[in-house]
Design an enzyme around this catalytic site. Sequence first.
Site, PDB file in Angstrom:
ATOM      1  N   ARG A 111     -11.045   0.387  14.584  1.00 52.05           N
ATOM      2  CA  ARG A 111     -10.376   1.283  12.939  1.00 52.05           C
ATOM      3  C   ARG A 111     -11.548   0.243  12.158  1.00 52.05           C
ATOM      4  O   ARG A 111     -12.119   1.006  12.230  1.00 52.05           O
ATOM      5  CB  ARG A 111      -9.028   0.749  12.144  1.00 52.05           C
ATOM      6  CG  ARG A 111      -8.532   1.686  12.000  1.00 52.05           C
ATOM      7  CD  ARG A 111      -7.458   1.212  10.790  1.00 52.05           C
ATOM      8  NE  ARG A 111      -6.499   0.170  10.392  1.00 52.05           N
ATOM      9  CZ  ARG A 111      -5.648   0.411  10.651  1.00 52.05           C
ATOM     10  NH1 ARG A 111      -4.657   0.812  10.449  1.00 52.05           N
ATOM     11  NH2 ARG A 111      -5.443  -1.688   9.743  1.00 52.05           N
ATOM     12  N   ASP A 160      13.278  23.695  -2.343  1.00 51.11           N
ATOM     13  CA  ASP A 160      14.574  22.431  -2.190  1.00 51.11           C
ATOM     14  C   ASP A 160      15.472  23.433  -2.441  1.00 51.11           C
ATOM     15  O   ASP A 160      16.341  22.262  -3.033  1.00 51.11           O
ATOM     16  CB  ASP A 160      13.526  23.374  -3.818  1.00 51.11           C
ATOM     17  CG  ASP A 160      12.622  24.596  -4.077  1.00 51.11           C
ATOM     18  OD1 ASP A 160      11.552  23.115  -4.755  1.00 51.11           O
ATOM     19  OD2 ASP A 160      12.389  25.738  -4.083  1.00 51.11           O
ATOM     20  N   TYR A 182      17.042  31.259   5.190  1.00 55.35           N
ATOM     21  CA  TYR A 182      15.518  31.889   6.056  1.00 55.35           C
ATOM     22  C   TYR A 182      15.803  32.303   6.967  1.00 55.35           C
ATOM     23  O   TYR A 182      15.957  31.073   8.256  1.00 55.35           O
ATOM     24  CB  TYR A 182      14.735  31.100   5.370  1.00 55.35           C
ATOM     25  CG  TYR A 182      14.122  31.386   3.811  1.00 55.35           C
ATOM     26  CD1 TYR A 182      13.564  32.564   3.578  1.00 55.35           C
ATOM     27  CD2 TYR A 182      13.818  30.430   3.507  1.00 55.35           C
ATOM     28  CE1 TYR A 182      13.404  32.579   2.339  1.00 55.35           C
ATOM     29  CE2 TYR A 182      13.925  29.887   2.174  1.00 55.35           C
ATOM     30  CZ  TYR A 182      12.997  31.357   1.175  1.00 55.35           C
ATOM     31  OH  TYR A 182      12.871  31.121  -0.362  1.00 55.35           O
ATOM     32  N   CYS A 228      15.099  24.767   2.629  1.00 53.35           N
ATOM     33  CA  CYS A 228      14.065  25.152   1.993  1.00 53.35           C
ATOM     34  C   CYS A 228      12.935  24.275   1.359  1.00 53.35           C
ATOM     35  O   CYS A 228      13.756  23.352   1.245  1.00 53.35           O
ATOM     36  CB  CYS A 228      14.565  26.370   1.330  1.00 53.35           C
ATOM     37  SG  CYS A 228      16.480  27.434   2.292  1.00 53.35           S
ATOM     38  N   HIS A 248      -6.479  -7.455  12.960  1.00 57.54           N
ATOM     39  CA  HIS A 248      -5.090  -6.621  12.688  1.00 57.54           C
ATOM     40  C   HIS A 248      -5.144  -6.483  14.825  1.00 57.54           C
ATOM     41  O   HIS A 248      -5.823  -5.723  14.474  1.00 57.54           O
ATOM     42  CB  HIS A 248      -5.890  -5.299  12.254  1.00 57.54           C
ATOM     43  CG  HIS A 248      -4.332  -4.663  11.950  1.00 57.54           C
ATOM     44  ND1 HIS A 248      -3.124  -5.195  11.276  1.00 57.54           N
ATOM     45  CD2 HIS A 248      -4.299  -3.347  12.478  1.00 57.54           C
ATOM     46  CE1 HIS A 248      -2.463  -3.907  11.035  1.00 57.54           C
ATOM     47  NE2 HIS A 248      -2.674  -3.230  11.805  1.00 57.54           N
ATOM     48  N   LYS A 270       0.686  -1.258   0.002  1.00 47.35           N
ATOM     49  CA  LYS A 270      -0.147   0.055   0.117  1.00 47.35           C
ATOM     50  C   LYS A 270       1.126   1.259   0.295  1.00 47.35           C
ATOM     51  O   LYS A 270       2.139   1.477   0.331  1.00 47.35           O
ATOM     52  CB  LYS A 270      -0.757  -0.061   0.880  1.00 47.35           C
ATOM     53  CG  LYS A 270      -0.074  -0.112   2.545  1.00 47.35           C
ATOM     54  CD  LYS A 270      -1.030   0.125   4.188  1.00 47.35           C
ATOM     55  CE  LYS A 270      -0.462  -0.359   4.961  1.00 47.35           C
ATOM     56  NZ  LYS A 270      -1.594  -0.983   6.238  1.00 47.35           N
ATOM     57  N   ARG A 308       0.445 -10.488   6.757  1.00 50.62           N
ATOM     58  CA  ARG A 308       0.936  -9.543   6.716  1.00 50.62           C
ATOM     59  C   ARG A 308       1.789  -8.855   6.487  1.00 50.62           C
ATOM     60  O   ARG A 308       1.778  -7.938   7.298  1.00 50.62           O
ATOM     61  CB  ARG A 308      -0.732  -8.419   6.688  1.00 50.62           C
ATOM     62  CG  ARG A 308      -1.657  -9.395   6.168  1.00 50.62           C
ATOM     63  CD  ARG A 308      -3.387  -8.818   6.299  1.00 50.62           C
ATOM     64  NE  ARG A 308      -2.847  -8.270   8.178  1.00 50.62           N
ATOM     65  CZ  ARG A 308      -3.634  -8.202   8.405  1.00 50.62           C
ATOM     66  NH1 ARG A 308      -4.235  -9.485   9.018  1.00 50.62           N
ATOM     67  NH2 ARG A 308      -3.880  -7.424  10.221  1.00 50.62           N
TER      68      ARG A 308
HETATM   69  C1  LIG Z   1      -1.051  -2.066   6.698  1.00 49.65           C
HETATM   70  C2  LIG Z   1      -0.900  -3.539   7.001  1.00 49.65           C
HETATM   71  C3  LIG Z   1      -0.249  -4.109   7.713  1.00 49.65           C
HETATM   72  C4  LIG Z   1       1.347  -4.522   7.812  1.00 49.65           C
HETATM   73  O1  LIG Z   1       1.399  -3.682   8.296  1.00 49.65           O
HETATM   74  P1  LIG Z   1       3.491  -3.451   9.209  1.00 49.65           P
HETATM   75  O2  LIG Z   1       3.478  -3.132  10.023  1.00 49.65           O
HETATM   76  O3  LIG Z   1       3.841  -2.151   8.120  1.00 49.65           O
HETATM   77  O4  LIG Z   1       3.986  -5.351   8.938  1.00 49.65           O
HETATM   78  C5  LIG Z   1      -1.223  -4.967   8.084  1.00 49.65           C
HETATM   79  N1  LIG Z   1      -2.317  -5.398   7.934  1.00 49.65           N
HETATM   80  C6  LIG Z   1      -3.146  -4.180   8.045  1.00 49.65           C
HETATM   81  C7  LIG Z   1      -4.631  -4.124   7.782  1.00 49.65           C
HETATM   82  C8  LIG Z   1      -2.654  -3.163   7.601  1.00 49.65           C
HETATM   83  O5  LIG Z   1      -3.486  -1.764   7.073  1.00 49.65           O
END
Ligand SMILES: *Cc1c(COP(=O)(O)O)cnc(C)c1O
Length: 381
Positions: free
Chosen positions: A143, A323, A275, A321, A173, A47, A229
């Site tokens: 979430r 750039d 600056y 800055c 998660h 992602k 994941r």
């Molecule tokens: C981003 C995400 C992950 C990956 O997590 P990491 O900590 O980068 O390994 C796994 N599961 C879900 C639902 C996520 O949103």
Amino acid sequence: MVFGRESRFVDLHRSTWVEIDLNAIAYNINTIKNKMPNHTKVIAVVKADGYGHGSIPVAKKALDSGAEALAVALLEEALELRDAGITAPILVLGWVPPASAIIAAEQNITLTFFQQEWIQQVNTYSFTKPLKLHLKLDSGMGRIGIRTEEELHAILYALNKNSSIYLTGVYTHFATADEPESTYFDVQKKRFERGLSLLQDNWNGNLDIHIGNSASAIRLPEGMYNYIRFGIAMYGLYPSKAVKEQGDIELKQAFSLHSQLVHVKQIQAGDSISYGCTYTAKKEEWIGTIPIGYGDGWLRKMQGFSILINGKRMPIVGRICMDQTMVRLDRAYPVETKVTFIGHQNDAFIPMDEVSEYAETINYEIPCVINKRIPRIYKGL
Ligand SMILES: *Cc1c(COP(=O)(O)O)cnc(C)c1O
């Protein structure tokens, strides 16, 4: 894109670039796979354009290196991978509007769902190809996902109404997998196990089960069901200090950021830089100018941080800055001398963690905010 200084200058005028070492990504995938039982496979999380590393080259390398599937946050990100010719399974982790389920089915992209109204809406569509869904359980992240037994039953009831729709997976998660204390992690795991057994009591059919991100996979490699994941650690970054210290795993950072000196000059005691004149020389000094700034995502907050020139640390002086950034040199260097902001130069190394600590954020955020204005160049394609 081609790797190498010479080829880079064929199509680039700007001498600031990110180098992505795809071999490091392959190494990190192999490393985690070696820690897990054979039945646990890897979903490479790409992602946010592969955490800023480039989703397409990272996805291709990950699949070549033993990852079985991909995950992204948005349907757009999944379609980009399909457009690049990637045919591996892709899971969208975020909410997608019900009407988008049609294109997901056409492109064989698995969606996440967790709302009864959502599945009722999707049930009304006619699909020419199967729609695959993973059910998200909210075991405590707060979430997205279903939180109660009632919601589970309502969703299962709604699921049997369209013969083109298949439940192929279930997941959750963790909120604290990267923390040293595991009480809340254990609570979430128990809640998930309970949800899973209720689901399995009311549903026959194979399900892909996955609970672990990088931190969970590193800490509990035997308890990860069918998939992990795998995100941040695939890029060679530790999810946290605790995981780095407690988890027995060696990762290789894939991301490095480089530029060149484009101007070098001597200034006198009392002369100021940038600056607001926040830096004033106390004696005669050499100052280099580098073409990178907060417009590239090299944060203004990095004023005072040290970068590598000639394998040595030199401090960023004055305000950063949009750039350009100035650095105090230990002597005169020729224009076009290489400068490294993140990663290896000669025997010296600036880890991503040092940059994120200085910026008072987490390592995840740094490659994401270093934006597309800086081209990514790939090693190990
Ligand atoms: C981003 C995400 C992950 C990956 O997590 P990491 O900590 O980068 O390994 C796994 N599961 C879900 C639902 C996520 O949103």
